[in-house]
Design an enzyme around this catalytic site. Sequence first.
Site, PDB file in Angstrom:
ATOM      1  CG  ASN A 189      -1.116  11.505   8.899  1.00 16.58           C
ATOM      2  OD1 ASN A 189      -1.158  11.764   9.609  1.00 16.58           O
ATOM      3  ND2 ASN A 189      -1.123  10.268   8.104  1.00 16.58           N
ATOM      4  NE  ARG A 202      -5.286   8.683   9.083  1.00 11.90           N
ATOM      5  CZ  ARG A 202      -4.101   8.206   9.486  1.00 11.90           C
ATOM      6  NH1 ARG A 202      -3.022   8.170   9.662  1.00 11.90           N
ATOM      7  NH2 ARG A 202      -4.284   6.119   9.894  1.00 11.90           N
ATOM      8  CG  HIS A 224      -6.367   1.586   7.354  1.00  8.44           C
ATOM      9  ND1 HIS A 224      -6.321  -0.069   7.358  1.00  8.44           N
ATOM     10  CD2 HIS A 224      -5.034   2.297   7.223  1.00  8.44           C
ATOM     11  CE1 HIS A 224      -5.178  -0.060   8.166  1.00  8.44           C
ATOM     12  NE2 HIS A 224      -4.693   1.024   7.543  1.00  8.44           N
ATOM     13  CG  HIS A 273      -5.602  -0.122   3.612  1.00  8.09           C
ATOM     14  ND1 HIS A 273      -5.067   0.871   3.434  1.00  8.09           N
ATOM     15  CD2 HIS A 273      -4.794  -0.275   4.045  1.00  8.09           C
ATOM     16  CE1 HIS A 273      -4.692   1.811   3.483  1.00  8.09           C
ATOM     17  NE2 HIS A 273      -3.800   1.021   4.547  1.00  8.09           N
ATOM     18  CG  LEU A 274      -3.695  -6.591   2.253  1.00  6.21           C
ATOM     19  CD1 LEU A 274      -3.490  -8.269   1.648  1.00  6.21           C
ATOM     20  CD2 LEU A 274      -4.284  -6.602   4.099  1.00  6.21           C
ATOM     21  N   GLY A 275      -1.085  -2.733   4.166  1.00  8.30           N
ATOM     22  CA  GLY A 275       0.138  -2.563   4.511  1.00  8.30           C
ATOM     23  C   GLY A 275       0.836  -2.343   5.580  1.00  8.30           C
ATOM     24  N   GLY A 289       0.246  -1.395   8.519  1.00  5.36           N
ATOM     25  CA  GLY A 289      -1.201  -1.649   9.535  1.00  5.36           C
ATOM     26  C   GLY A 289      -2.312  -2.349   8.414  1.00  5.36           C
ATOM     27  NE  ARG A 312      -0.889  -0.677  15.186  1.00  4.44           N
ATOM     28  CZ  ARG A 312      -1.865  -0.033  14.073  1.00  4.44           C
ATOM     29  NH1 ARG A 312      -2.626  -0.778  12.975  1.00  4.44           N
ATOM     30  NH2 ARG A 312      -1.269   0.757  13.875  1.00  4.44           N
ATOM     31  CG  LEU A 370       2.218  -6.354   2.016  1.00  3.33           C
ATOM     32  CD1 LEU A 370       1.846  -6.185   3.353  1.00  3.33           C
ATOM     33  CD2 LEU A 370       3.187  -6.471   1.949  1.00  3.33           C
ATOM     34  CD  GLU A 396      -0.890   0.792  -3.840  1.00  2.06           C
ATOM     35  OE1 GLU A 396       0.008   1.398  -4.091  1.00  2.06           O
ATOM     36  OE2 GLU A 396      -1.943   1.210  -3.122  1.00  2.06           O
ATOM     37  CD  GLU A 414      -5.143   6.151   3.420  1.00  3.60           C
ATOM     38  OE1 GLU A 414      -5.372   5.761   4.464  1.00  3.60           O
ATOM     39  OE2 GLU A 414      -3.976   5.899   3.597  1.00  3.60           O
TER      40      GLU A 414
HETATM   41  P1  ADP Z   1       1.657   2.188   5.821  1.00  2.00           P
HETATM   42  O1  ADP Z   1       0.929   0.852   6.659  1.00  2.00           O
HETATM   43  O2  ADP Z   1       3.344   2.790   6.901  1.00  2.00           O
HETATM   44  O3  ADP Z   1       1.566   3.187   5.223  1.00  2.00           O
HETATM   45  P2  ADP Z   1       2.564   0.878   3.371  1.00  2.00           P
HETATM   46  O4  ADP Z   1       1.410   1.104   2.878  1.00  2.00           O
HETATM   47  O5  ADP Z   1       3.765   1.972   3.005  1.00  2.00           O
HETATM   48  O6  ADP Z   1       2.435   0.990   5.495  1.00  2.00           O
HETATM   49  O7  ADP Z   1       2.970  -0.485   3.446  1.00  2.00           O
HETATM   50  C1  ADP Z   1       4.262  -1.049   3.828  1.00  2.00           C
HETATM   51  C2  ADP Z   1       4.284  -2.092   3.704  1.00  2.00           C
HETATM   52  O8  ADP Z   1       4.410  -2.389   1.811  1.00  2.00           O
HETATM   53  C3  ADP Z   1       6.285  -3.060   3.667  1.00  2.00           C
HETATM   54  O9  ADP Z   1       6.448  -4.194   4.363  1.00  2.00           O
HETATM   55  C4  ADP Z   1       6.454  -3.060   2.338  1.00  2.00           C
HETATM   56  O10 ADP Z   1       6.994  -4.068   2.487  1.00  2.00           O
HETATM   57  C5  ADP Z   1       5.248  -2.669   1.056  1.00  2.00           C
HETATM   58  N1  ADP Z   1       5.618  -1.966   0.032  1.00  2.00           N
HETATM   59  C6  ADP Z   1       5.792  -0.834   0.219  1.00  2.00           C
HETATM   60  N2  ADP Z   1       5.795   0.293  -0.783  1.00  2.00           N
HETATM   61  C7  ADP Z   1       6.481  -0.940  -1.875  1.00  2.00           C
HETATM   62  C8  ADP Z   1       6.925  -1.428  -3.644  1.00  2.00           C
HETATM   63  N3  ADP Z   1       7.511  -0.389  -4.064  1.00  2.00           N
HETATM   64  N4  ADP Z   1       8.058  -2.629  -2.916  1.00  2.00           N
HETATM   65  C9  ADP Z   1       7.468  -3.969  -2.441  1.00  2.00           C
HETATM   66  N5  ADP Z   1       6.290  -3.288  -1.403  1.00  2.00           N
HETATM   67  C10 ADP Z   1       6.587  -2.130  -1.185  1.00  2.00           C
END
Ligand code: ADP
Length: 401
Positions: A12, A95, A184, A212-214, A216, A245, A336, A338, A388
């Site tokens: 990636n 990717r 995504h 899909h909450l991360g 992004g 964003r 997030l 997960e 992914e």
């Molecule tokens: P990206 O879009 O960069 O791949 P991620 O899917 O890792 O991002 O999501 C980042 C968000 O997920 C952060 O706001 C973080 O708080 C939360 N997060 C990631 N891993 C954990 C964890 N092990 N425990 C709690 N929150 C997490």
Amino acid sequence: MWRYEMKVLVINCGSSSLKYQLIDSETGKAMAVGLCERIGIDGRLNHTPAGGEKVVVEKDMPDHEVAIRMVLDALVNEEHGVLKDLKEIDAVGHRVVHGGDKFTKSVIIDEEVMAGVEECNPLAPLHNPANLIGVRACQTIMPGVPNIAVFDTAFHQTMEPVAYMYGLPYEYYEKYKVRRYGFHGTSHSFVSRRALQMLKLDVNDSKVIVCHLGNGSSISAVKNGKVMDTSMGMTPMEGLVMGTRCGDIDPTIVEYLTHQLGKSIEEVMTILNRESGVLGLSGVSSDFRDLDAASNEGNERARMAVEVFSYRAAKYIGSYIAAMNGVDAIVFTAGLGENNCVVRQQILSHFGYMGIAIDEEANSKRGEEMIISTPDSKVTVAVIPTNEELAIARETVELLK
Ligand code: ADP
């Protein structure tokens, strides 16, 4: 003849970074994972063999080719390597962020594909050129090893015009391909498929919403296994409020801020991309762990930022229930989705009227595949960790087998 069991290097490439995993397709496990950072600036390789300690190598990485050579060296290194010979790598899965409306699925890369991806560069000017550089480097260093492109946009290509057209003069769609594409896709595909399996839903009669909450974030409505709608648009800016964003805003704000701040459109767009979202709202952080900690200490803006995030997500879910005329399952994934039970709880609290009931004990867990709704909930709510890289490795094997 390609073996079905393959070792796939998943890459990636970003403009100054490169994430990689070497995946054994037989076990589905990563044999090694790593990250090259600061390519073109100075250079740092973080490499972790499965079950081993992380190794950090600081060495000049003037370009992606040098970075990939360092990755390959790490993979066969006597101490922290996981391969005896680079010949063990059967294929490379890349990717690729934007496939426009040209690529509806993953493809084996040849010169025609390279030209097709390049045509999509204007739609993802930061990402696609970097992805192509990664492919070129692999072609140079590992001649004969097939490279496969797995697109972020491909899974969303099943959307109908009613979902992907913007209310703009039609010629902009025809001339400049201005439309919703969605991102995504690899994650939405992996998680929605797993949801059908896990919940024993009939693919031809199923309505699934994937959140899909991360950092992004995007939400998609997957009806009968195909994306009907998704929250990201022509670029990943649209939709949810994200880490940095802004998501959906009134477009007039851009014009207004250029005047108020005396900045160019490009500068304002950078603010909307990198300094907005929950970071901009809270003034604390883009990471929800920091926001949760700050809210617990009484920081009102941090609390509000999380609520704004959840409220927007709930509105999207509600709109997709309307679009699909129902929903069988709502699934949470990514960092997030997960791990953050507060966000899940806040989002789901909007759907009591629909008979969605949450098992609070199940929802308090994190990071594992589980159902978090009660047995009598009218809609099943689940957490399914995304992967992914594994999805890219599987697509690669599927194409080559
Ligand atoms: P990206 O879009 O960069 O791949 P991620 O899917 O890792 O991002 O999501 C980042 C968000 O997920 C952060 O706001 C973080 O708080 C939360 N997060 C990631 N891993 C954990 C964890 N092990 N425990 C709690 N929150 C997490």
